[in-house]
Design an enzyme around this catalytic site. Structure first.
Site, PDB file in Angstrom:
ATOM      1  CG  HIS A  52      -2.050  -0.927   1.166  1.00 59.23           C
ATOM      2  ND1 HIS A  52      -3.122  -0.870   2.016  1.00 59.23           N
ATOM      3  CD2 HIS A  52      -2.278  -1.968   0.320  1.00 59.23           C
ATOM      4  CE1 HIS A  52      -3.983  -1.841   1.710  1.00 59.23           C
ATOM      5  NE2 HIS A  52      -3.489  -2.520   0.692  1.00 59.23           N
ATOM      6  CD  GLU A  54      -2.406   4.637   2.302  1.00 55.21           C
ATOM      7  OE1 GLU A  54      -1.971   3.730   1.563  1.00 55.21           O
ATOM      8  OE2 GLU A  54      -3.618   4.805   2.541  1.00 55.21           O
ATOM      9  CB  CYS A  80      -6.733   0.174   4.310  1.00 51.57           C
ATOM     10  SG  CYS A  80      -5.082  -0.312   4.842  1.00 51.57           S
ATOM     11  CB  CYS A  90      -2.568   2.408   5.656  1.00 55.62           C
ATOM     12  SG  CYS A  90      -1.738   1.444   4.369  1.00 55.62           S
TER      13      CYS A  90
HETATM   14 ZN   LIG Z   1      -3.496   0.473   3.381  1.00 63.99          ZN
END
Ligand SMILES: [Zn+2]
Length: 148
Positions: A52, A54, A80, A90
């Site tokens: 991801h 982030e 998320c 995240c």
């Molecule tokens: Zn995430």
């Protein structure tokens, strides 16, 4: 110093570097300190299918890094709050890093997991700013995932 809108537009531009996926969003993220300096950036899937944006940006800062006052994380998509592929979301990583402010454009649609990141961040005392006026650009990057 750049405005929130300009930084968020930079994050959306970064999201376009993500390798295409049929099962995950393409996201871009920036970590910016109180003086307006970009500390780190990331996008989806630079190394593997489950990365991801982030977590990539935060990971670039190192495991022991802790945000100074006034640090903001910009993400094209709501961070998320639920995740099947990794033990920490995240949102949890952002809270753990001590980031006090998050700005995002598009609230995650519930295609893959429930999008509860903004609520989790707010509950942890993080200031959350949504800029839905920029969401169209994020939807455009992810148009193959979203029915209109
Ligand atoms: Zn995430």
């Amino acid at each position: 110093m750049s405005t929130d809108r300009e930084r968020l537009e930079e994050a959306i531009a970064l999201s376009r570097r993500s390798p295409p996926s049929d099962s995950a969003f393409s996201v871009g993220a920036l970590v910016v300190d109180a003086q307006g300096s970009v500390l780190a950036s990331g996008w989806s899937r630079p190394h593997g299918q489950r990365d991801h944006a982030e977590e990539i940006a935060l990971g670039a800062l190192g495991a022991g890094w802790h945000a100074g006052p006034g640090t903001t994380l910009y993400s094209s998509l709501e961070p998320c709050g639920a995740r099947s592929s990794r033990p920490r979301t995240c949102s949890a990583l952002i809270v753990a890093a001590g980031i006090g402010r998050v700005v995002f454009a598009w609230r995650e649609p519930s295609i893959f997991v429930e999008g509860r990141g903004a609520e989790l961040l707010r509950a942890a005392g993080v200031e959350v700013v949504e800029m839905p006026e920029l969401a169209a650009g994020v939807r455009e990057v992810n148009r193959h995932l979203v029915r209109r």
